[in-house]
Design an enzyme around this catalytic site. Structure first.
Site, mmCIF file in Angstrom:
data_model
loop_
_atom_site.group_PDB
_atom_site.id
_atom_site.type_symbol
_atom_site.label_atom_id
_atom_site.label_comp_id
_atom_site.label_asym_id
_atom_site.label_seq_id
_atom_site.Cartn_x
_atom_site.Cartn_y
_atom_site.Cartn_z
ATOM 1 N N ASP A 25 0.963 -1.755 -0.071
ATOM 2 C CA ASP A 25 0.263 0.004 0.260
ATOM 3 C C ASP A 25 0.652 0.988 -0.443
ATOM 4 O OD1 ASP A 25 -1.968 -1.875 0.342
ATOM 5 O OD2 ASP A 25 -2.546 -1.035 2.355
ATOM 6 N N LYS A 130 -6.909 -5.010 -3.138
ATOM 7 C CA LYS A 130 -7.131 -5.726 -2.153
ATOM 8 C C LYS A 130 -8.452 -5.105 -1.186
ATOM 9 C CE LYS A 130 -3.626 -4.574 0.971
ATOM 10 N NZ LYS A 130 -4.313 -3.807 2.404
ATOM 11 N N LYS A 133 -7.143 -5.003 4.993
ATOM 12 C CA LYS A 133 -6.712 -4.109 5.493
ATOM 13 C C LYS A 133 -5.790 -5.030 5.109
ATOM 14 C CE LYS A 133 -8.141 -0.721 7.061
ATOM 15 N NZ LYS A 133 -7.872 0.565 6.391
ATOM 16 N N CYS A 163 -2.154 -2.550 8.056
ATOM 17 C CA CYS A 163 -2.093 -3.331 6.704
ATOM 18 C C CYS A 163 -0.819 -4.283 6.631
ATOM 19 C CB CYS A 163 -1.982 -2.925 5.668
ATOM 20 S SG CYS A 163 -4.180 -1.768 5.404
HETATM 21 N N1 TIU Z 1 -2.344 0.575 4.161
HETATM 22 C C1 TIU Z 1 -2.749 0.148 5.553
HETATM 23 O O1 TIU Z 1 -2.582 0.455 7.034
HETATM 24 N N2 TIU Z 1 -4.122 1.127 5.715
HETATM 25 C C2 TIU Z 1 -4.946 2.023 6.626
HETATM 26 O O2 TIU Z 1 -5.905 2.375 7.138
HETATM 27 N N3 TIU Z 1 -3.539 2.517 7.475
HETATM 28 C C3 TIU Z 1 -3.768 2.982 8.805
HETATM 29 O O3 TIU Z 1 -2.916 3.140 9.472
HETATM 30 N N4 TIU Z 1 -4.879 3.866 8.650
#
Ligand code: TIU
Length: 228
Positions: A25, A130, A133, A163
């Site tokens: 991500d 995806k 998370k 994530c």
């Molecule tokens: N990729 C990921 O970690 N998504 C989140 O929403 N992370 C947060 O820490 N908000």
């Protein structure tokens, strides 16, 4: 096993052929102003520290011909894969699916949803889209890993306790050995960064291993040199 990286709680053994680099991500929506991370009230600059070391790891893995896989968190433009609970969470004025400065937040195809230029996927590197998370939930990641004979994952990305941690837990339960590179993962909360890394390696490596990008790159380069 072919080679070992200095790591905690003990050396991480890997074979390049059965190892994939998994970058979680690294999207504009999380690391640049105007996206989901900022909508949640976070200071996105904290995550940017992970970009430079991850770039070095990515370059080394490409050179050594490791499998490289990227993930993106996000949803279909019609939001049909967005659980109402996730849409409602946070009571945000501008939340998932709403228009922000980089397009609709966490929606596939939008500028903010895509991976940052510094870590742009190469044409043959799979991108896993995806909705959750974890990178295994509702995706074909496991099919791809199995078809390539992957057993070990070297994990980078954001955020460490969300994530990255969720994905490492999912991978661990499916029988993969995971090495999390501590300088290549980032959190909006320094105390969560420390705790999330501690959780992975506690109790004899209950979810996996924690190491540093320099040690991983050194192990990879030495290994490639010895193979020549
Ligand atoms: N990729 C990921 O970690 N998504 C989140 O929403 N992370 C947060 O820490 N908000």
């Amino acid at each position: 096993m072919a080679h070992a990286v200095k790591a905690e709680p003990y050396a991480f053994a890997f074979e390049p052929r059965s190892t994939a680099l998994l970058i979680i991500d690294m999207q504009r929506d999380f690391v640049e102003p105007g996206g989901f991370g900022e909508a949640l009230g976070n200071d996105v600059s904290l995550l940017r520290k992970a970009i430079a070391p991850t770039r070095r790891v990515l370059a080394a893995c490409r050179k050594a011909h490791l499998t490289v896989i990227h993930t993106r968190e996000g949803h279909r433009p019609d939001l049909s894969d967005l659980p109402p609970s996730k849409k409602a969470r946070g009571r945000l004025k501008t939340g998932i699916g709403d228009r922000g400065p980089m397009g609709r937040i966490l929606v596939r195809g939008e500028y903010g949803h895509d991976i940052i230029d510094e870590l742009k996927p190469a044409p043959k590197e799979p991108i896993i889209d995806k909705p959750g998370k974890g990178a295994f939930y509702a995706t074909d990641l496991e099919t791809i890993l199995k078809s390539r004979g992957i057993r070990q994952l070297v994990v980078c990305g954001v955020t460490t306790e969300v994530c990255v941690n969720t994905t490492v837990r999912e991978a661990n339960d499916r029988g993969y050995d995971c090495l999390v590179l501590e300088d290549c993962v980032g959190s909006y909360f320094p105390e969560f960064q420390a705790a999330a890394l501690a959780m992975v390696k506690a109790q004899g490596g209950i979810f996996g291993w924690v190491g540093h990008s320099k040690d991983f790159i050194a192990a990879l380069v030495n290994r490639s040199a010895r193979q020549r």
